[in-house]
Design a protein around this motif. Sequence first.
Motif, PDB file in Angstrom:
ATOM      1  N   VAL A 197       0.779  -1.363   0.017  1.00 10.18           N
ATOM      2  CA  VAL A 197       0.059  -0.004   0.006  1.00 10.18           C
ATOM      3  C   VAL A 197       0.788   1.399   0.215  1.00 10.18           C
ATOM      4  O   VAL A 197       1.590   1.387   0.938  1.00 10.18           O
ATOM      5  CB  VAL A 197      -0.830   0.064   1.322  1.00 10.18           C
ATOM      6  CG1 VAL A 197      -1.877   1.236   1.158  1.00 10.18           C
ATOM      7  CG2 VAL A 197      -1.782  -1.214   1.057  1.00 10.18           C
ATOM      8  N   ARG A 198       0.930   1.967  -1.262  1.00 14.57           N
ATOM      9  CA  ARG A 198       1.797   3.021  -1.179  1.00 14.57           C
ATOM     10  C   ARG A 198       1.030   4.074  -2.323  1.00 14.57           C
ATOM     11  O   ARG A 198      -0.004   3.723  -3.018  1.00 14.57           O
ATOM     12  CB  ARG A 198       3.067   2.768  -1.606  1.00 14.57           C
ATOM     13  CG  ARG A 198       2.973   1.952  -3.068  1.00 14.57           C
ATOM     14  CD  ARG A 198       4.284   1.772  -3.774  1.00 14.57           C
ATOM     15  NE  ARG A 198       4.115   0.886  -4.958  1.00 14.57           N
ATOM     16  CZ  ARG A 198       3.925   1.400  -6.160  1.00 14.57           C
ATOM     17  NH1 ARG A 198       3.759   2.550  -6.167  1.00 14.57           N
ATOM     18  NH2 ARG A 198       3.714   0.312  -7.114  1.00 14.57           N
ATOM     19  N   LEU A 199       1.840   5.407  -2.213  1.00 13.86           N
ATOM     20  CA  LEU A 199       1.217   6.387  -2.981  1.00 13.86           C
ATOM     21  C   LEU A 199       1.549   5.966  -4.482  1.00 13.86           C
ATOM     22  O   LEU A 199       2.601   5.310  -4.678  1.00 13.86           O
ATOM     23  CB  LEU A 199       1.862   7.544  -2.572  1.00 13.86           C
ATOM     24  CG  LEU A 199       1.589   8.293  -1.615  1.00 13.86           C
ATOM     25  CD1 LEU A 199       2.399   9.500  -1.332  1.00 13.86           C
ATOM     26  CD2 LEU A 199      -0.017   8.869  -1.663  1.00 13.86           C
ATOM     27  N   GLY A 200       0.751   6.297  -5.371  1.00 12.05           N
ATOM     28  CA  GLY A 200       1.023   6.042  -6.822  1.00 12.05           C
ATOM     29  C   GLY A 200      -0.050   4.616  -7.369  1.00 12.05           C
ATOM     30  O   GLY A 200      -0.886   4.453  -6.542  1.00 12.05           O
ATOM     31  N   ASN A 201       0.626   4.311  -8.432  1.00 14.34           N
ATOM     32  CA  ASN A 201      -0.186   3.010  -8.908  1.00 14.34           C
ATOM     33  C   ASN A 201       0.028   1.803  -8.250  1.00 14.34           C
ATOM     34  O   ASN A 201       1.237   1.376  -7.998  1.00 14.34           O
ATOM     35  CB  ASN A 201       0.292   2.728 -10.377  1.00 14.34           C
ATOM     36  CG  ASN A 201      -0.525   4.002 -11.239  1.00 14.34           C
ATOM     37  OD1 ASN A 201      -1.444   4.787 -10.924  1.00 14.34           O
ATOM     38  ND2 ASN A 201       0.259   4.331 -12.319  1.00 14.34           N
ATOM     39  N   THR A 202      -0.961   1.185  -7.693  1.00 18.38           N
ATOM     40  CA  THR A 202      -0.834   0.074  -6.872  1.00 18.38           C
ATOM     41  C   THR A 202      -1.453  -1.140  -7.421  1.00 18.38           C
ATOM     42  O   THR A 202      -2.653  -1.155  -7.827  1.00 18.38           O
ATOM     43  CB  THR A 202      -1.396   0.424  -5.524  1.00 18.38           C
ATOM     44  OG1 THR A 202      -0.723   1.555  -5.003  1.00 18.38           O
ATOM     45  CG2 THR A 202      -1.142  -1.025  -4.548  1.00 18.38           C
ATOM     46  N   ASP A 203      -0.939  -2.316  -7.639  1.00 18.67           N
ATOM     47  CA  ASP A 203      -1.589  -3.604  -8.127  1.00 18.67           C
ATOM     48  C   ASP A 203      -2.495  -4.168  -6.918  1.00 18.67           C
ATOM     49  O   ASP A 203      -1.811  -4.144  -5.828  1.00 18.67           O
ATOM     50  CB  ASP A 203      -0.677  -4.581  -8.602  1.00 18.67           C
ATOM     51  CG  ASP A 203       0.048  -4.123  -9.698  1.00 18.67           C
ATOM     52  OD1 ASP A 203      -0.439  -3.001 -10.468  1.00 18.67           O
ATOM     53  OD2 ASP A 203       0.970  -4.885 -10.298  1.00 18.67           O
ATOM     54  N   ILE A 204      -3.520  -4.673  -7.190  1.00 15.54           N
ATOM     55  CA  ILE A 204      -4.465  -5.324  -6.258  1.00 15.54           C
ATOM     56  C   ILE A 204      -5.139  -6.719  -6.813  1.00 15.54           C
ATOM     57  O   ILE A 204      -5.393  -6.737  -8.104  1.00 15.54           O
ATOM     58  CB  ILE A 204      -5.641  -4.477  -6.166  1.00 15.54           C
ATOM     59  CG1 ILE A 204      -5.220  -3.074  -5.269  1.00 15.54           C
ATOM     60  CG2 ILE A 204      -6.802  -5.004  -5.107  1.00 15.54           C
ATOM     61  CD1 ILE A 204      -6.385  -1.991  -5.231  1.00 15.54           C
ATOM     62  N   ASP A 205      -4.781  -7.751  -5.851  1.00 16.13           N
ATOM     63  CA  ASP A 205      -5.295  -8.994  -6.299  1.00 16.13           C
ATOM     64  C   ASP A 205      -6.686  -9.276  -5.555  1.00 16.13           C
ATOM     65  O   ASP A 205      -6.994  -8.659  -4.437  1.00 16.13           O
ATOM     66  CB  ASP A 205      -4.261 -10.009  -5.979  1.00 16.13           C
ATOM     67  CG  ASP A 205      -3.286 -10.025  -6.835  1.00 16.13           C
ATOM     68  OD1 ASP A 205      -3.275 -10.228  -7.865  1.00 16.13           O
ATOM     69  OD2 ASP A 205      -2.087  -9.992  -5.936  1.00 16.13           O
ATOM     70  N   VAL A 206      -7.470  -9.988  -6.307  1.00 15.92           N
ATOM     71  CA  VAL A 206      -9.013 -10.158  -5.671  1.00 15.92           C
ATOM     72  C   VAL A 206      -9.273 -11.555  -5.946  1.00 15.92           C
ATOM     73  O   VAL A 206      -8.977 -12.228  -7.089  1.00 15.92           O
ATOM     74  CB  VAL A 206      -9.913  -9.217  -6.806  1.00 15.92           C
ATOM     75  CG1 VAL A 206     -11.345  -9.473  -6.009  1.00 15.92           C
ATOM     76  CG2 VAL A 206      -9.507  -7.889  -6.717  1.00 15.92           C
ATOM     77  N   THR A 207      -9.746 -12.028  -4.923  1.00 14.56           N
ATOM     78  CA  THR A 207     -10.191 -13.643  -5.051  1.00 14.56           C
ATOM     79  C   THR A 207     -11.863 -13.556  -4.755  1.00 14.56           C
ATOM     80  O   THR A 207     -12.265 -13.092  -3.771  1.00 14.56           O
ATOM     81  CB  THR A 207      -9.403 -14.447  -3.771  1.00 14.56           C
ATOM     82  OG1 THR A 207      -8.250 -14.393  -4.085  1.00 14.56           O
ATOM     83  CG2 THR A 207      -9.892 -15.691  -3.925  1.00 14.56           C
TER      84      THR A 207
END
Length: 148
Positions: free
Chosen positions: A62-72
């Motif tokens: 979790v950071r400023l900018g573009n962040t990848d997120i995985d969803v199940t």
Amino acid sequence: MSATTQATDAGPRSRRVLVAGAVVIAVVIAALGWLVWPSAPEPMVLNTGTPHHLVTLTIDNVRLGNTDIDVTVTDRAGAPIDHAAVRIQANQLLMGHAGQPVAAAPSGPGRFHAFAVPLMMTGPWDLRLTIDTHHGVDQLTLPLWVGG
């Protein structure tokens, strides 16, 4: 024994004591450094659900900018939901910023990956998920705090 002989015998012995002391101090400093050195942050895992689905979001960093997120996404019994369209929209609550929804690509049975979800400032955010399956559309909101 003369004073000269005693000083010569004490020289090598005191050097060994100094070297051993320096080694002990170096080991103690290294151990303390290892104990207090910051480790990589653990992934943030958020769990939620609807009457039809169980949903888990995993954010590695979790950071400023573009962040990848995985969803199940699974059904309530735990079976993966493969045929779904998953979108994530990040909204910054204090400033009223709403990012564009990011489509999550399938990445495995019941798993989806959203690339570059924009989190452009610190503070509270809402992650709004839309899960569109053959049986209808579920909408969920999860809170997220982005630090500096």
